[in-house]
Design an enzyme around this catalytic site. Structure first.
Site, PDB file in Angstrom:
ATOM      1  N   ASP A 179       0.828  -1.211   0.000  1.00 55.84           N
ATOM      2  CA  ASP A 179       0.000   0.000   0.000  1.00 55.84           C
ATOM      3  C   ASP A 179       0.865   1.266   0.000  1.00 55.84           C
ATOM      4  OD1 ASP A 179      -2.035  -1.911   0.415  1.00 55.84           O
ATOM      5  OD2 ASP A 179      -1.937  -1.636   2.583  1.00 55.84           O
ATOM      6  N   ASP A 209      -7.454   3.668   4.812  1.00 55.78           N
ATOM      7  CA  ASP A 209      -6.829   4.076   3.546  1.00 55.78           C
ATOM      8  C   ASP A 209      -6.930   5.577   3.262  1.00 55.78           C
ATOM      9  OD1 ASP A 209      -6.432   1.381   3.367  1.00 55.78           O
ATOM     10  OD2 ASP A 209      -7.806   1.053   1.703  1.00 55.78           O
ATOM     11  N   GLU A 221     -11.197  -0.245  -2.559  1.00 60.02           N
ATOM     12  CA  GLU A 221     -10.468   0.427  -1.485  1.00 60.02           C
ATOM     13  C   GLU A 221      -9.273   1.178  -2.072  1.00 60.02           C
ATOM     14  OE1 GLU A 221      -9.313  -2.718   1.120  1.00 60.02           O
ATOM     15  OE2 GLU A 221      -7.874  -3.587  -0.278  1.00 60.02           O
TER      16      GLU A 221
END
Length: 471
Positions: A32, A170, A223
């Site tokens: 990420d 996120d 997401e």
């Protein structure tokens, strides 16, 4: 002087003569990844507090690997971030941090923590005078997953509903072209939301609740939102990852765009992303899919030496005002290697319609420019990324771009070029689908040589790649 003139001329003609003619790579382990550039150094921050830095986007130095108490980024993390971690009922971990520098010169890390698989999550901020830390607790700004009888109402004053309220995960923080500060966030559950922040404090402006929903809801599989403004098109681009993040989840990167930072965002077909919610089959029809599972092998068995990605996703993006280049940063897994993952960096390009297309190979210092026809005509491995969310790994077929403008082989149609742009008119059933993109030279990651490639996108949001088969 004659040699210098020759080198400049060759560079202008080919666009791939570089200071490092045979680029090398050293990758970091960052899940990420979010990007920030400080001086001449690029930093990526990721889940589990994995952090790396690079000056050239090809050679990465791992700074930190995990969120243990002795890590240098947030020392004594369980005590320092106690308020956030205790809400999320977790320890020794944070997810998807992003660092941004505010007007006071300090670095603000927006991060999240969660009870895995549930909406019991929180987004917090930690602050440091130095990009590499140490970061100190500043605030918890969004909570989700409230149990009304225990925790009271949610951020908007109503009982928390996981079908319509976001999961506080996120965070993606960005400045718009006017200097306003925003945070886009969310994962599955109630969708992707955006909040306006105070540019001086970094905190949400009061009275917004959870903010405005941009996309998703009803537990839709999406997401990792990230928004990038392009001064070339005057659009804001919303990047998302659809599907599941593991190697069987079909993770893939999508993009939509808007003239306003808080939407509404539209895909290449003109569909509003506000209507994108539901099953994987339903949501797969939305957004421009930039990349999904693929391998550049035509074998029936996995070729471990072949270049390919599995579940690439949760990206950030960066525009370099000095070079005019755009880059995308993401993690990916690999064919036949299970949950092993690494950071990757590719260049993005704007096609003639102002949509991003992604270079097939990692960034190796290349610059797009007009190629001579003799370096374009020939046989290609051709990948069509489709729109579906699937764990299947796309394999290439063979096509030819012929000198008369025809496309023959596994797909048929016509092609034409203008400067560094390419247009493909491919016959699909009873219709002709138009793909618009760019041509360039890239370093073939597995074959270790420069090859001609193209990357293009259709009005239906389907990406195709071509990698010239060099003799």
């Amino acid at each position: 002087m004659r040699f210098l003139f020759l080198m400049i001329t060759l560079t202008a003609l080919t666009g791939y003569i570089l200071a490092d003619e045979q680029p090398t790579f050293r990758w970091a382990v960052v899940h990420d990844p979010s990007i920030i550039k400080v001086g001449n150094m690029y930093y990526v921050f990721g889940t589990h507090l994995q952090v790396a830095k690079s000056k050239d986007l090809m050679h990465w130095e791992q700074i930190n690997t995990s969120a243990h108490d002795k890590n240098p980024i947030i020392p004594n993390i369980n005590e320092e971030l106690k308020e956030t971690l205790s809400w999320a009922r977790t320890r020794n971990d944070i997810w998807a941090p992003q660092v941004i520098q505010l007007s006071d010169g300090r670095y603000y890390m927006y991060y999240c923590a969660s009870t895995f698989g549930s909406p019991r999550s929180a987004i917090g901020i930690a602050v440091s005078d130095d990009i590499e830390g140490p970061y100190k607790h500043y605030a918890v700004i969004v909570k989700s997953g409230q149990v009304y009888s225990v925790d009271g109402p949610s951020e908007d004053g109503t009982p928390y509903d996981s079908r319509k309220h976001p999961n506080a995960l996120d965070p993606g923080v960005f400045y718009d072209k006017e200097g306003n500060l925003w945070m886009v966030y969310g994962s599955w559950f109630g969708g992707i939301y955006i909040l306006k922040l105070d540019p001086n404090t970094g905190l949400p402006l009061p009275g917004q609740g959870y903010g405005k929903r941009l996309v998703g809801g009803n537990h839709s599989s999406m997401e990792g939102p990230y928004i990038l403004y392009s001064p070339d098109t005057d659009y804001y681009y919303l990047f998302l990852s659809f599907g599941g993040l593991d190697y069987r989840g079909g993770y893939n990167i999508r993009v939509a765009r808007s003239k306003n930072p808080n939407g509404p965002y539209y895909d290449p077909e003109g569909k509003s992303m506000e209507n994108c919610m539901g099953s994987k089959t339903v949501i797969s029809n939305y957004g421009a899919k930039l990349v999904g599972n693929f391998i550049l092998s035509e074998s029936n068995t996995i070729d471990f030496k072949a270049f390919g990605y599995v579940s690439p996703g949760h990206n950030s993006a960066y525009y370099d005002p000095e070079t005019g280049k755009y880059f995308i940063f993401f993690h990916t897994r690999f064919p036949g290697r299970g949950e092993t993952y690494q950071l990757r960096v590719h260049q993005l390009f704007l096609n003639e319609d102002g949509w991003f297309v992604m270079a097939p190979f990692p960034y190796g210092g290349e610059t797009v420019s007009k190629l001579p026809n003799e370096e374009i005509v020939g046989e290609y491995q051709f990948i069509n990324h489709g729109k579906e969310i699937t764990d299947k790994i796309k394999q290439p077929v063979r096509i030819k771009l012929n000198s008369d403008g025809s496309i023959t082989g596994a797909v048929e149609g016509r092609w034409e070029r203008k400067e560094h742009y390419i247009t493909l008119k491919i016959i699909e059933g009873n219709t002709t689908v138009i793909y618009k993109g760019v041509l360039l030279k890239q370093w073939h990651y597995s074959e270790k040589k420069w090859v001609t490639v193209f990357t293009a996108l259709s009005n239906q949001g389907v990406s195709v790649w071509g990698i010239r088969v060099e003799e």
